[in-house]
Design a protein around this motif. Sequence first.
Motif, mmCIF file in Angstrom:
data_model
loop_
_atom_site.group_PDB
_atom_site.id
_atom_site.type_symbol
_atom_site.label_atom_id
_atom_site.label_comp_id
_atom_site.label_asym_id
_atom_site.label_seq_id
_atom_site.Cartn_x
_atom_site.Cartn_y
_atom_site.Cartn_z
ATOM 1 N N PHE A 40 -5.982 -24.893 10.648
ATOM 2 C CA PHE A 40 -6.092 -23.604 9.966
ATOM 3 C C PHE A 40 -6.083 -22.400 10.684
ATOM 4 N N GLY A 41 -5.747 -22.598 12.077
ATOM 5 C CA GLY A 41 -5.516 -21.739 12.979
ATOM 6 C C GLY A 41 -4.183 -20.840 12.546
ATOM 7 N N PHE A 42 -3.230 -21.525 12.138
ATOM 8 C CA PHE A 42 -2.183 -20.927 11.593
ATOM 9 C C PHE A 42 -2.335 -19.943 10.543
ATOM 10 N N ALA A 43 -3.068 -20.148 9.376
ATOM 11 C CA ALA A 43 -3.316 -19.364 8.596
ATOM 12 C C ALA A 43 -3.998 -17.927 9.141
ATOM 13 N N VAL A 44 -4.986 -18.273 10.104
ATOM 14 C CA VAL A 44 -5.927 -17.204 10.741
ATOM 15 C C VAL A 44 -4.581 -16.093 11.502
ATOM 16 N N VAL A 45 -3.853 -16.704 11.971
ATOM 17 C CA VAL A 45 -2.673 -15.920 12.659
ATOM 18 C C VAL A 45 -1.905 -15.006 11.925
ATOM 19 N N ILE A 46 -1.467 -15.689 10.859
ATOM 20 C CA ILE A 46 -0.542 -15.155 9.755
ATOM 21 C C ILE A 46 -1.410 -14.092 8.953
ATOM 22 N N TYR A 47 -2.526 -14.467 8.778
ATOM 23 C CA TYR A 47 -3.217 -13.465 7.909
ATOM 24 C C TYR A 47 -3.796 -12.197 8.687
ATOM 25 N N LEU A 48 -4.056 -12.697 10.039
ATOM 26 C CA LEU A 48 -4.071 -11.222 10.957
ATOM 27 C C LEU A 48 -3.048 -10.320 11.270
ATOM 28 N N ALA A 49 -1.842 -10.908 11.218
ATOM 29 C CA ALA A 49 -0.933 -10.073 11.293
ATOM 30 C C ALA A 49 -0.573 -9.172 9.918
ATOM 31 N N ALA A 50 -0.901 -9.945 8.829
ATOM 32 C CA ALA A 50 -0.681 -9.049 7.547
ATOM 33 C C ALA A 50 -1.848 -8.045 7.444
ATOM 34 N N ILE A 51 -2.860 -8.363 7.941
ATOM 35 C CA ILE A 51 -3.920 -7.413 7.782
ATOM 36 C C ILE A 51 -3.634 -6.150 8.628
ATOM 37 N N GLN A 52 -3.170 -6.316 9.677
ATOM 38 C CA GLN A 52 -2.832 -5.127 10.731
ATOM 39 C C GLN A 52 -1.531 -4.497 10.247
ATOM 40 N N GLU A 53 -0.958 -4.944 9.149
ATOM 41 C CA GLU A 53 0.240 -4.151 8.410
ATOM 42 C C GLU A 53 -0.144 -3.263 7.498
ATOM 43 N N ILE A 54 -1.406 -3.423 7.151
ATOM 44 C CA ILE A 54 -2.069 -2.662 6.059
ATOM 45 C C ILE A 54 -2.123 -1.098 6.293
ATOM 46 N N ASP A 55 -1.624 -0.453 5.719
ATOM 47 C CA ASP A 55 -1.842 1.325 6.095
ATOM 48 C C ASP A 55 -3.186 1.547 6.353
ATOM 49 N N LYS A 56 -3.202 2.173 7.606
ATOM 50 C CA LYS A 56 -4.684 2.677 8.056
ATOM 51 C C LYS A 56 -5.000 3.605 7.379
ATOM 52 N N ALA A 57 -4.260 4.651 6.710
ATOM 53 C CA ALA A 57 -4.648 5.749 5.723
ATOM 54 C C ALA A 57 -5.268 5.245 4.675
ATOM 55 N N VAL A 58 -4.967 3.980 3.965
ATOM 56 C CA VAL A 58 -5.623 3.589 2.938
ATOM 57 C C VAL A 58 -6.799 2.963 3.159
ATOM 58 N N LEU A 59 -7.022 2.570 4.170
ATOM 59 C CA LEU A 59 -8.538 2.050 4.793
ATOM 60 C C LEU A 59 -9.385 3.000 4.964
ATOM 61 N N GLU A 60 -8.869 3.980 5.802
ATOM 62 C CA GLU A 60 -9.509 5.540 6.064
ATOM 63 C C GLU A 60 -10.041 6.153 4.524
ATOM 64 N N ALA A 61 -9.323 6.046 3.533
ATOM 65 C CA ALA A 61 -9.521 6.832 2.325
ATOM 66 C C ALA A 61 -10.445 6.166 1.650
ATOM 67 N N ALA A 62 -10.465 4.760 1.584
ATOM 68 C CA ALA A 62 -11.396 3.952 1.038
ATOM 69 C C ALA A 62 -12.961 4.164 1.727
ATOM 70 N N SER A 63 -12.989 4.285 3.161
ATOM 71 C CA SER A 63 -14.281 4.332 3.675
ATOM 72 C C SER A 63 -14.713 5.961 3.670
ATOM 73 N N ILE A 64 -14.006 6.778 3.330
ATOM 74 C CA ILE A 64 -14.345 8.199 3.038
ATOM 75 C C ILE A 64 -14.843 8.327 1.689
ATOM 76 N N ASP A 65 -14.404 7.322 0.659
ATOM 77 C CA ASP A 65 -14.861 7.358 -0.596
ATOM 78 C C ASP A 65 -15.992 6.691 -0.747
ATOM 79 N N GLY A 66 -16.639 5.885 0.310
ATOM 80 C CA GLY A 66 -17.886 5.311 0.362
ATOM 81 C C GLY A 66 -17.813 3.748 -0.059
ATOM 82 N N ALA A 67 -16.355 3.283 0.003
ATOM 83 C CA ALA A 67 -16.533 1.624 -0.027
ATOM 84 C C ALA A 67 -16.988 1.016 1.147
ATOM 85 N N GLY A 68 -17.663 -0.115 0.917
ATOM 86 C CA GLY A 68 -18.248 -1.008 1.676
ATOM 87 C C GLY A 68 -17.257 -1.938 2.356
ATOM 88 N N ARG A 69 -17.906 -2.914 3.353
ATOM 89 C CA ARG A 69 -16.833 -3.871 3.760
ATOM 90 C C ARG A 69 -16.531 -4.801 2.823
#
Length: 306
Positions: A182-211
């Motif tokens: 399952f370490g392979f899944a961790v590495v692939i998911y980690l690479a995909a998460i790091q490609e998510i637009d940071k602006a989207v995550l920041e907008a969600a945080s500003i709008d009050g979205a929790g973890r």
Amino acid sequence: MSSATVSAPAARHAKERRRLGDHVAGWSFAGPATLIILGFALVPMAWALALSFTDSDLMKTPENVGLDNYRALFQDQVFFQAVRNTGLLLVLYIPASLVFGLVVAVLLNRKVRGIGFYRTAFLVPYVASATSAGLLMGYIFDRDFGLMNGVLVQLGLPMQGFLSSPSQAMYVLTLIFFWTRFGFAVVIYLAAIQEIDKAVLEAASIDGAGRWATFRHIIVPSVRPITVFLAVWGVIDALQFFDLVMTTTQGGPASATVTIVYYVWQLAFRYSAAGYGAAVAYTLFAGTLLLIVVGLVVARRRGAVR
């Protein structure tokens, strides 16, 4: 006739010649390797297909038996046991690898001290030799001298059979397989998460979205195509499960851990029934192809892939 009219066809022909030259140069480099790969893949596949219609033992001249090998599958209790064991591995491993892989990847996507060490620690079991992992786990889960039973005794709990128990062995092997893969899944998911637009995550945080809301409504949908890829990869990986069985239980006890690929190996190289083993292998190939096609069709209808 103007010079522009004359030069246009000439330019087009020159462009086509350059494109043809690029194709020739590319195939001159890739062609030999492609032929070698196809030779090592297609030729054995064709030979195994022809073998599945014979009674070959890889020694004597084979005789054509038609579909007898495939008909015999319906009367083979060991084959059905191998299918059940492999199916149990699929049912337990695929969801666990996807869920834990994504959760661990989210946890590792942080800037904390020693994060590089933690990421490496999850990848090491995947890149380590499956043979060494099997031998190590064989000692850890040994019924008489294993570390796990030593811990249970210290805690005042009864000792377990683990790999020596027909009711526990396949579950223990699935746990070991999960730990090594399952370490392979961790590495692939980690690479995909790091490609998510940071602006989207920041907008969600500003709008009050929790973890949890961010994870559910942003991360999970964003990595859905990766989830489909890892599911398909996991199916192929699990259906080829062999090395850990070979180094730990050899299919025992009482065929409790015989998988389809291990059964193919037994038939071909231990029981000298290569023709029948080839029929089992092609049945596995057809089942794998069916599972992948059905999975991709379902994923496409749900919009997970295009």
